[in-house]
Write a protein that holds these residues in place. Structure first.
Motif, short mmCIF file in Angstrom:
data_model
loop_
_atom_site.label_atom_id
_atom_site.label_comp_id
_atom_site.label_asym_id
_atom_site.label_seq_id
_atom_site.Cartn_x
_atom_site.Cartn_y
_atom_site.Cartn_z
N GLU A 25 61.61 8.68 16.76
CA GLU A 25 62.99 9.31 16.86
C GLU A 25 62.71 10.83 17.44
O GLU A 25 63.75 11.74 17.46
CB GLU A 25 63.78 9.42 15.59
CG GLU A 25 64.22 8.11 15.15
CD GLU A 25 64.95 8.05 13.69
OE1 GLU A 25 65.39 9.34 13.31
OE2 GLU A 25 65.12 7.16 13.06
N GLY A 26 61.49 11.20 17.79
CA GLY A 26 61.32 12.60 18.29
C GLY A 26 61.01 13.67 17.32
O GLY A 26 60.91 14.73 17.67
N LEU A 27 61.24 13.30 16.09
CA LEU A 27 61.13 14.52 15.08
C LEU A 27 59.63 14.81 14.92
O LEU A 27 59.14 16.07 14.47
CB LEU A 27 61.51 13.87 13.42
CG LEU A 27 63.04 13.69 13.48
CD1 LEU A 27 63.63 13.08 12.28
CD2 LEU A 27 63.63 15.19 13.54
N PHE A 28 58.78 13.70 15.16
CA PHE A 28 57.45 13.89 14.95
C PHE A 28 56.86 13.83 16.61
O PHE A 28 57.43 12.91 17.37
CB PHE A 28 56.36 13.02 14.22
CG PHE A 28 56.68 13.17 12.98
CD1 PHE A 28 57.14 14.43 12.26
CD2 PHE A 28 56.38 12.24 11.83
CE1 PHE A 28 57.28 14.62 10.93
CE2 PHE A 28 56.31 12.40 10.49
CZ PHE A 28 56.93 13.60 10.01
N GLU A 29 55.70 14.64 17.07
CA GLU A 29 55.33 14.41 18.41
C GLU A 29 53.88 14.02 18.30
O GLU A 29 52.98 15.14 18.67
CB GLU A 29 55.54 15.75 19.11
CG GLU A 29 57.32 15.85 19.22
CD GLU A 29 57.43 17.14 20.17
OE1 GLU A 29 56.56 17.75 20.51
OE2 GLU A 29 58.71 17.33 20.35
N PRO A 30 53.35 12.90 18.17
CA PRO A 30 52.01 12.68 18.34
C PRO A 30 51.27 12.88 19.52
O PRO A 30 52.15 12.65 20.77
CB PRO A 30 51.94 10.97 17.99
CG PRO A 30 53.44 10.77 17.18
CD PRO A 30 54.27 11.62 17.95
N GLU A 31 50.12 13.25 19.56
CA GLU A 31 49.29 13.57 20.83
C GLU A 31 48.42 12.24 21.01
O GLU A 31 47.93 11.78 20.14
CB GLU A 31 48.38 14.86 20.62
CG GLU A 31 49.27 15.84 20.12
CD GLU A 31 48.39 17.09 19.58
OE1 GLU A 31 47.32 16.92 19.42
OE2 GLU A 31 49.09 18.26 19.47
N PRO A 41 49.43 16.73 14.22
CA PRO A 41 49.10 17.97 13.63
C PRO A 41 50.41 18.21 12.68
O PRO A 41 51.47 18.42 13.37
CB PRO A 41 48.86 19.18 14.30
CG PRO A 41 48.39 18.59 15.56
CD PRO A 41 49.02 17.33 15.72
N LEU A 42 50.42 18.74 11.51
CA LEU A 42 51.49 19.00 10.57
C LEU A 42 51.19 20.19 9.47
O LEU A 42 50.53 19.56 8.74
CB LEU A 42 52.18 17.78 9.80
CG LEU A 42 52.97 16.56 10.93
CD1 LEU A 42 53.26 15.47 9.95
CD2 LEU A 42 54.24 17.20 11.33
N VAL A 86 56.26 16.91 2.69
CA VAL A 86 55.75 18.31 2.37
C VAL A 86 54.98 19.12 3.78
O VAL A 86 55.34 19.99 3.74
CB VAL A 86 54.88 18.49 1.20
CG1 VAL A 86 54.54 19.64 0.91
CG2 VAL A 86 55.72 18.17 -0.22
N ASP A 87 53.98 18.30 4.32
CA ASP A 87 53.42 18.73 5.35
C ASP A 87 54.14 18.71 6.53
O ASP A 87 54.12 19.98 7.27
CB ASP A 87 52.24 17.73 5.83
CG ASP A 87 51.29 17.50 4.83
OD1 ASP A 87 50.79 18.60 3.94
OD2 ASP A 87 50.32 16.75 4.77
#
Length: 544
Positions: A25-31, A41-42, A86-87
């Motif tokens: 959904e684009g809330l996280f952006e894995p590399e 990274p969070l 939390v992270d």
């Protein structure tokens, strides 16, 4: 499986789901960090996992592959989705009371999933289980990670009322003064007939003895939780004055579906399902859809709300969440012949503790092969939904929990039904004659109405099928999406009079809006950006 082991497995599984869906959904952006390897990274932690990319920009994460490393520490397997939130609190914009609220909800979701795992049947057993009992073993709509439907339930409430508890529920009945309630029904079902069909003569006599004359009241069943938490508090004055009269528990026993507030009569399965929420106008929509379907014969079994009661609070009536009500709907089992099996579409991606999927079990049992079985189901499902969209400008809420697959004893697809009709119906913003039959259903432009198919079915269900079929039966994802595309384009070719409207929906466009149910839950955004559309054509990398 003991309680501790079930909790650990549920927490780990939900962490992987959360990583996958929020990345999709684009809330996280894995590399990218190597072939099928990703780094995220969070805050002060770094997550790593293995995943392949799938249709609609999805991340298909390998279960058990995710690790977390605190700053300067060694990677360790992820164990708790709450630590992940939390992270990610800064990335997700979750602070203070909102963060605490989401963590509480996620904790309850782990508890529900843990309870479900402790009694999880095999895929083979679930595929032959009674429809209403199987609901207690499902995890709901596949894309939605958060359990938003049980807000307000305590631990004791969940143990008593959640579908995975396996407990029967007796509804609490109330008599409501007629000038405070509204009764609606389809044309051939009046209030007296509904009472005759849903209540025993002895129970009606008990109710009459309590209130004196039933004709002065409208009868309303409610969930026992609502009776205590809603009526007992917000309607305390009305109970004291006699506007509402508590008639006590009904005789019949019900089981909750995944939606919690919809319950099926397990003691008398020919009696109707009851949704203990107000749905004014729903019978009008059901009656209209049935009239259209009788003339058109689109091939989809319609199971709608046929009668309903709505009670608006005398003082708070205009405020949100103050109305109470109930809707009686046709039960799934009323459309299932002897020897046939009804399965929720939400059951098809179910995997048991050994990793076996219901979808795979049905295909293997049928002897048809993955391509033929899928082609038959897609035809039964998509052509009617396309017919409603393109011929009548009607979008149905075809989400997995609302769809029912009816199969033969050997797992061969026979028919598809859709239930909870009225709540999901939307209309094209054109003036079509048939829309006069459908009450006040909301109007949508073509690109928005198309989401009733592209979001609910293609992105919300079929993207999961593609991955299961690849892993279990070696069906290439390109071939699966070919089958979907062929079914959709065949409909257009077979119905040239609908071609212009079909094209306006953009179902075959190169890109579609990305549906984001978890982003909507966290941040109020139902759609975010655009993603490649697997119905447009094959992906160069074989992802579809």
């Amino acid at each position: 499986m003991d309680e501790a082991a079930a909790w650990r497995q549920a927490a780990a599984h939900l962490t992987h789901r959360l990583l996958g869906e929020l990345s999709h959904e684009g809330l996280f952006e894995p590399e990218p960090a190597g072939e099928d390897h990703w780094r995220l990274p969070l805050g002060e932690a770094v997550y790593e996992f293995r995943a392949r990319r799938g249709a609609f920009g999805s991340f298909v994460i390998a279960l058990g592959s995710a690790t977390r490393a605190a700053e300067g520490g060694k990677p360790a397997p992820v164990e708790d989705p709450r630590a992940l939130l939390v992270d990610a609190r800064t990335a997700l914009g979750l602070y203070g009371s909102r963060l605490a609220e989401v963590l509480t909800e996620l904790t309850a979701t782990i508890a529900d999933e843990s309870s479900r795992l402790r009694s999880a049947p095999t895929a083979e057993k679930l595929s032959t289980m009674d429809y209403n009992l199987a609901e207690g073993h499902l995890a709901g709509h596949p894309p939605l990670v958060f359990d938003a439907g049980r807000a307000g339930f305590s631990a004791e409430d969940r143990a008593r009322y959640a579908p995975e508890s396996g407990e029967d529920i007796q509804l609490r009945w109330f008599a409501v003064r007629r000038d405070h309630a509204r009764f609606d029904a389809i044309d051939d079902l009046g209030e007296n007939l509904l009472q005759l069909e849903e209540l025993d003569a002895e129970q009606r006599a008990e109710f009459t003895e309590t209130v004196g004359e039933l004709a002065d009241y409208v009868l309303l069943p409610l969930h026992p939780w609502q009776a205590d938490e809603i009526v007992g508090v917000r309607y305390a004055g009305e109970l004291a004055s006699g506007v509402l009269v508590d008639l006590g528990p009904g005789y019949d026993h019900y089981r909750p579906h995944q939606t919690v507030w919809t319950l099926a009569n397990v003691g008398r399965p020919t009696r109707r399902d009851v949704t203990v929420l107000p749905a004014p106008g729903a019978p009008v929509v059901t009656g209209g859809l049935k009239r259209i379907n009788a003339e058109a014969g689109l091939g989809l079994e319609l199971l709608g709300g046929v009668a309903g009661v709505t009670v608006r609070h005398p003082l708070f009536g205009e405020l949100p969440d103050t109305a109470i009500g109930a809707l009686w709907s046709e039960p799934v089992l009323s459309r299932v012949a002897e020897g046939e099996q009804a399965l929720s579409f939400a059951a098809l991606p179910y995997r048991d503790l050994d990793g076996h999927a219901v979808l795979t079990e049905l295909i293997r049992r049928s002897g048809l092969g993955a391509e033929q079985w899928c082609a038959e189901v897609l035809d039964l499902l998509l052509r009617p939904l396309l017919g409603w969209l393109c011929q009548y400008g009607v979008g149905l809420g075809a989400y997995a929990p609302n769809l029912v697959l009816i199969v033969s004893p050997d797992g061969r697809p026979l028919r598809v039904a859709i239930k909870d009709l009225a709540r999901g119906v939307e209309l094209l913003d054109e003036e079509l004659d048939c829309h006069r039959l459908l009450g006040d259903a909301p109007r949508r432009p073509a690109n928005v109405l198309a989401r009733s198919l592209s979001d609910a079915v293609f992105a919300g269900q079929l993207r999961y099928w593609a991955e299961i079929l690849l892993d279990d039966l070696d069906l290439p994802r390109t071939r699966f999406w070919d089958l979907v595309r062929e079914t959709v384009t065949r409909y257009r070719a077979d119905n040239p009079a609908c071609a212009e409207r079909f094209d306006a929906y953009g179902l075959l466009a190169p890109e579609v809006e990305r549906v984001t149910p978890n982003r909507e839950h966290l941040a109020g955004e139902a759609w975010a950006g655009r993603v490649p559309n697997p119905l447009h054509g094959p992906a160069a990398d074989g992802a579809w």
